[in-house]
Design a protein around this motif. Structure first.
Motif, short mmCIF file in Angstrom:
data_model
loop_
_atom_site.label_atom_id
_atom_site.label_comp_id
_atom_site.label_asym_id
_atom_site.label_seq_id
_atom_site.Cartn_x
_atom_site.Cartn_y
_atom_site.Cartn_z
N GLU A 125 0.85 -1.19 0.00
CA GLU A 125 0.00 0.00 0.00
C GLU A 125 0.88 1.24 0.00
OE1 GLU A 125 -3.54 1.01 2.91
OE2 GLU A 125 -1.65 1.86 3.69
N ARG A 127 1.13 5.42 0.38
CA ARG A 127 0.41 6.51 1.04
C ARG A 127 1.20 7.82 0.91
NH1 ARG A 127 2.89 3.54 5.01
NH2 ARG A 127 4.16 4.69 6.54
N LYS A 326 -3.44 3.94 -1.09
CA LYS A 326 -3.94 3.14 -2.20
C LYS A 326 -3.21 1.80 -2.22
CE LYS A 326 -4.44 3.09 -7.23
NZ LYS A 326 -5.88 2.80 -7.18
N ASN A 336 -7.48 -3.08 -4.92
CA ASN A 336 -7.23 -1.65 -5.15
C ASN A 336 -8.03 -0.79 -4.19
OD1 ASN A 336 -5.51 -2.33 -7.26
ND2 ASN A 336 -7.17 -2.28 -8.76
N ASP A 338 -8.81 2.18 -2.06
CA ASP A 338 -8.43 3.60 -2.00
C ASP A 338 -9.00 4.20 -0.73
OD1 ASP A 338 -7.25 3.29 -4.46
OD2 ASP A 338 -9.02 4.00 -5.57
#
Length: 474
Positions: A125, A127, A326, A336, A338
């Protein structure tokens, strides 16, 4: 004379005697000043203070360095087995205390339902976010305060160096004129001794012929012994002043070099440096140029920065944080994913004793610096008044002492002629010679005071030390 000094130099470790080249040229003040500014240890030490301030500025700039963090965790025992990898980067900025951050993390394995956030997609992930102070640390924070203070500290170090430079110039000038005065003193007593020794044979012949009583010869022997004692004292003074001057007159390797008698100028300059400023202009120049006042002004600005920072620390911390995340790659649970987070962090000091106490310290220091500046301004005015008074008095002393010297030399010549004609005694001749020698020394001391006063004048106004034409008289 030079052999005596060179013998003493051979016994003094660390002092290298100067080796004058032919033809020998008198040592002038500017040569001493150039050597002192190039290699005087006190000035070199002050130069290092400038390097320290450079390091302190770099340290303060380091408060805005990019920070890379890494956190890794592996579950080695327990119901749930999982792995976590987290890499983040932070970038503080001087713009309103804003900090940008970003990172990447990856979590694999089994997680309890209440820690489901720890699980990420296969590729982890990503960020990114920003933290913005809205109250405390918005207008000023520790990083920006330290940077401002370090920038001012660099300027302060330059002014401290200038202050040391001015004092080194003044002290070097003092030691040079002391040395020149000692040379005049030695030449004067040697002249008196030579006069007594030269007439000794004539006196003995006149005593043998019955022209003068025998006690005249004894009186001349006494005068010779007394003047030899004066020569020893004058030699010691010349050697002492040469040793003191060697601390400022250094060779290319920075070692003290002791000037020999051959390097002495014949006399003080006949023309003093010109002063073109009025009293009010001199005061204004001193207040503009003196590094002490510049340093105090910058220290006040440093303290004002600290006071502003501590006053700001009394405010509540209200920080706005915005972060987006994400997932990258495939996930068994969500694909995915978000996310966007908005946070508001509040930190309220209830008693404020730390910031309040530090603010009180800064306010007191600021007031102290203001009083110090007032006292320094008053002292500078007094110094300028005093040095102008000293210059005026030295000029008058020099003019009067030269008149006295001229009259004493005429009386000396007349008394010597009377003695040769048998109209007076050797006692009066000795008195006239000593009076003429004392008048010569008084004139030299007045000249030394005059040129030292010019060194004080240059220091009081923080101006470059320069001499008018006639700096030395060969």
């Amino acid at each position: 004379m030079s052999k005596v000094i060179l013998l003493i130099l051979a016994l003094l470790p660390g002092i290298v005697p100067a080796e004058p080249t032919a033809p020998v040229r008198a040592l002038v003040l500017n040569e001493v000043l150039d050597a002192a500014l190039r290699a005087f240890p006190g000035l070199l030490a002050a130069e290092q203070r400038k390097q320290v301030s450079e390091g302190e500025l770099q340290t303060a700039q380091g408060g805005f360095d990019t920070l890379l963090k890494s956190q890794n965790r592996w579950s080695v025992a327990g119901l749930y087995e999982n792995n976590n990898y987290d890499v983040s980067i932070e970038q503080p900025t001087p713009f309103l205390g804003t900090t940008f951050f970003g990172g990447w993390r990856r979590g694999t394995g089994d997680y309890p339902i209440y820690e489901g956030k720890g699980l990420t997609a296969n590729d982890g992930e990503a960020r990114v976010g920003v933290n913005i102070p809205l109250w405390r640390n918005r207008d000023i924070d520790r990083r920006r305060a330290s940077l401002q203070q370090a920038e001012l500290g660099k300027l302060i170090a330059n002014h401290e160096f200038d202050q040391t430079l001015i004092e080194v110039r003044r002290q070097a000038s003092y030691r040079y004129w002391d040395w020149v005065l000692a040379g005049v003193r030695l030449r004067t007593v040697e002249k008196l001794l030579q006069a007594a020794e030269q007439r000794n044979d004539g006196i003995l012949q006149r005593v043998a012929a019955g022209d003068i009583p025998e006690f005249e010869a004894l009186d001349n022997q006494r005068a010779i012994i007394e003047r030899r004692e004066r020569r020893v004292a004058a030699q010691r003074m010349l050697e002492q002043t040469a040793i003191q001057l060697s601390l400022y007159w250094r060779d290319a390797e920075g070692r003290p070099q002791m000037p020999t008698a051959e390097l002495l100028p014949n006399d003080f300059p006949h023309q003093e440096p010109k002063i073109q400023l009025s009293f009010d202009e001199a005061i204004a120049t001193a207040h503009t140029q003196r590094p002490e006042l510049k340093r105090l002004e910058l220290q006040s600005r440093q303290t004002e920065t600290e006071l502003a920072f501590q006053e700001n620390q009394r405010n509540p911390a209200l920080d706005l944080q915005v972060m987006g995340a994400k997932d990258i790659g495939y996930s068994n649970t969500k694909i995915n994913r978000d996310e966007l987070y908005v946070g508001l962090n509040v930190d309220i000091p209830l008693q404020q004793r730390v910031a309040g106490g530090r603010a009180q310290i800064a306010a007191a220091n600021l007031q102290r610096l203001k009083w110090e500046r007032t006292g320094t301004e008053d002292r500078i005015v007094a110094e300028v008044k005093d040095v102008l008074s000293a210059l005026n008095a030295a000029r008058q002393r020099l003019a009067l002492s030269r008149q006295q010297q001229q009259a004493a030399e005429q009386l000396e010549d007349g008394e010597r002629t009377r003695f040769e004609l048998g109209d007076t005694t050797l006692l009066f001749v000795n008195l006239r010679e000593i009076a003429a020698g004392d008048a010569t020394l008084q004139a030299a001391e007045a000249a030394s005071s005059l040129f030292k006063a010019h060194a004080d004048y240059q220091a009081a106004l923080a101006m470059p030390l320069s001499l008018a034409e006639g700096e030395h008289q060969d």
